[in-house]
Design a protein around this motif. Structure first.
Motif, PDB file in Angstrom:
ATOM      1  N   GLY A   1       0.865  -1.121   0.047  1.00  0.00           N
ATOM      2  CA  GLY A   1       0.065   0.060  -0.028  1.00  0.00           C
ATOM      3  C   GLY A   1       0.624   1.312   0.124  1.00  0.00           C
ATOM      4  O   GLY A   1       0.630   2.087  -0.916  1.00  0.00           O
ATOM      5  N   ALA A   2       1.808   1.196   0.831  1.00  0.00           N
ATOM      6  CA  ALA A   2       2.979   2.393   0.882  1.00  0.00           C
ATOM      7  C   ALA A   2       3.525   2.387  -0.314  1.00  0.00           C
ATOM      8  O   ALA A   2       3.835   3.723  -0.737  1.00  0.00           O
ATOM      9  CB  ALA A   2       3.883   2.050   2.131  1.00  0.00           C
TER      10      ALA A   2
ATOM     11  N   ARG B   1       5.140   8.876  -0.555  1.00  0.00           N
ATOM     12  CA  ARG B   1       5.963   9.639  -1.623  1.00  0.00           C
ATOM     13  C   ARG B   1       7.451   8.845  -1.313  1.00  0.00           C
ATOM     14  O   ARG B   1       7.741   8.037  -0.566  1.00  0.00           O
ATOM     15  CB  ARG B   1       6.318  11.054  -0.732  1.00  0.00           C
ATOM     16  N   LYS B   2       8.420   9.253  -2.527  1.00  0.00           N
ATOM     17  CA  LYS B   2       9.306   8.499  -2.729  1.00  0.00           C
ATOM     18  C   LYS B   2      10.622   8.878  -1.735  1.00  0.00           C
ATOM     19  O   LYS B   2      11.659   8.198  -1.310  1.00  0.00           O
ATOM     20  CB  LYS B   2      10.082   8.497  -4.136  1.00  0.00           C
TER      21      LYS B   2
ATOM     22  N   VAL C   1      10.339  -0.855   0.679  1.00  0.00           N
ATOM     23  CA  VAL C   1       9.836  -0.075  -0.344  1.00  0.00           C
ATOM     24  C   VAL C   1      10.288   1.301  -0.341  1.00  0.00           C
ATOM     25  O   VAL C   1      10.114   1.883  -1.397  1.00  0.00           O
ATOM     26  CB  VAL C   1       8.366  -0.283  -0.528  1.00  0.00           C
ATOM     27  N   ARG C   2      10.548   1.719   0.918  1.00  0.00           N
ATOM     28  CA  ARG C   2      10.987   3.183   1.199  1.00  0.00           C
ATOM     29  C   ARG C   2      12.439   2.987   1.909  1.00  0.00           C
ATOM     30  O   ARG C   2      12.519   3.496   2.941  1.00  0.00           O
ATOM     31  CB  ARG C   2      10.091   3.953   1.753  1.00  0.00           C
ATOM     32  N   PRO C   3      13.399   2.666   1.209  1.00  0.00           N
ATOM     33  CA  PRO C   3      14.846   2.488   1.728  1.00  0.00           C
ATOM     34  C   PRO C   3      15.275   3.971   2.482  1.00  0.00           C
ATOM     35  O   PRO C   3      16.430   3.895   3.113  1.00  0.00           O
ATOM     36  CB  PRO C   3      15.658   1.806   0.779  1.00  0.00           C
TER      37      PRO C   3
ATOM     38  N   ASP D   1       2.325  15.706  -4.100  1.00  0.00           N
ATOM     39  CA  ASP D   1       3.381  15.691  -2.858  1.00  0.00           C
ATOM     40  C   ASP D   1       2.828  16.089  -1.660  1.00  0.00           C
ATOM     41  O   ASP D   1       3.141  15.797  -0.655  1.00  0.00           O
ATOM     42  CB  ASP D   1       4.528  16.440  -3.282  1.00  0.00           C
ATOM     43  N   ASP D   2       1.780  17.006  -1.738  1.00  0.00           N
ATOM     44  CA  ASP D   2       1.479  17.700  -0.454  1.00  0.00           C
ATOM     45  C   ASP D   2       0.276  16.809   0.221  1.00  0.00           C
ATOM     46  O   ASP D   2      -0.198  17.257   1.274  1.00  0.00           O
ATOM     47  CB  ASP D   2       0.881  19.070  -0.732  1.00  0.00           C
TER      48      ASP D   2
END
Length: 311
Positions: free
Chosen positions: A113-114, A119-120, A144-146, A282-283
């Protein structure tokens, strides 16, 4: 038929494998689902069944006994098994240890889901709750978000929160116990919550723009972790309409009160994986309700069984 233990599961599982199994499973036709929850006081038995055309079918049955850890000797609060059937022939392929499989499935679901919504460039994660799932959720989200290099941990028991922070820090990631949840919320790019709360803990007015909120804990009609403001400020998604709407207090309570409408639940994991919906700026704040479901267990059980069969 193969008996697959927790040790067997651990021998073939990794977060990339689990997340990819869930991603590929959601590219198939939607599962046919049926659930049953039976309660006796504070004790519960949950039976979840799924049929995924073209993949597999199966049932997960678990008991939830909250007082078990305080017994002598201590027992797990959650116990159960997953029964996996061959989709074409209908025979039993495997019986898998349910608790171990559920941990991989639950955290993998949130991480997918993330991956679809967050956001990356996120750097700070807040883990709300330091129970059995917290470590797995932190590891899965960091897969998934290192770029996440700071983890804040809030827990009702400071001792357990500090213990988990020390464990995460020992693994090379900066982690600290956050005694004040309200003060921690505005610092987080990703908020993951896995508690047994029945009253909201997360105050939406404190969430920073651009954050992603992962709600894991609530699994009964009486349970909630986030307040109405969180759901109204954020764009709301669920892993499955069938296992959340009408079943889980996180969405059902605000639907009944009128705080949100059905139209505010923008999509499920099938649409997220297929890319027809997702983050738009992004916001914006994105909110993902991890409702679970036997279809997720079956996707993971099939991947594990297949990996073990390959040797």
């Amino acid at each position: 038929m193969r008996i697959i233990t927790g040790k067997d599961i651990a021998s073939v599982c990794s977060w990339p494998m689990i997340i990819e199994a869930l991603r590929q499973g959601h590219r198939l036709a939607p599962a046919k689902l049926a659930d049953a929850l039976v309660e006796d006081g504070g004790r519960k038995m949950l039976v979840r069944t799924a049929w995924i055309p073209g993949l597999a079918s199966g049932t997960k049955a678990v008991t939830i006994y909250p007082d078990n850890p305080s017994q002598t000797p201590a027992l797990p609060s959650v116990q159960g098994q997953v029964l996996l059937f061959d989709e074409a022939r209908g025979d039993v392929v495997a019986v898998l240890e349910g608790v171990d499989l559920t941990a991989w499935k639950t955290a993998g679901d949130s991480a997918l889901g993330a991956d679809c919504l967050a956001r990356k460039d996120m750097r700070t994660m807040l883990m709300v709750g330091a129970g059995a799932m917290a470590g797995q959720l932190i590891a899965a989200h960091r897969t998934v978000r290192p770029g996440i290099d700071r983890v804040l941990i809030w827990n009702r028991s400071a001792a357990r929160g500090e213990e988990l922070a020390a464990e995460i820090s020992a693994g090379g990631v900066s982690a600290e116990f956050a005694a004040d949840l309200d003060a921690a919320l505005p610092q987080a790019d990703l908020i993951s919550s896995a508690t047994m709360a029945t009253e909201p803990l997360i105050r939406g007015e404190l969430i920073r723009p651009g954050a992603h909120v992962d709600l894991v804990g609530a699994y009964t009609p009486a349970m909630r972790e986030a307040d109405d403001t969180t759901l109204r400020r954020g764009r709301l998604f669920v892993d499955s309409f069938a296992t959340t709407i009408g079943h889980i207090g996180e969405v059902e309570i605000p639907l009944r009160s009128g705080a949100i409408s059905r139209a505010d639940i923008l999509g499920d994991m099938h649409a997220l994986v297929q890319g027809s919906i997702g983050r738009q700026s992004d916001d914006e704040i994105t909110v993902f309700k991890n409702g679970g479901g036997a279809h997720l267990d079956i996707m993971v059980a099939h991947a594990v069984s297949s990996a073990l069969a390959r040797g």
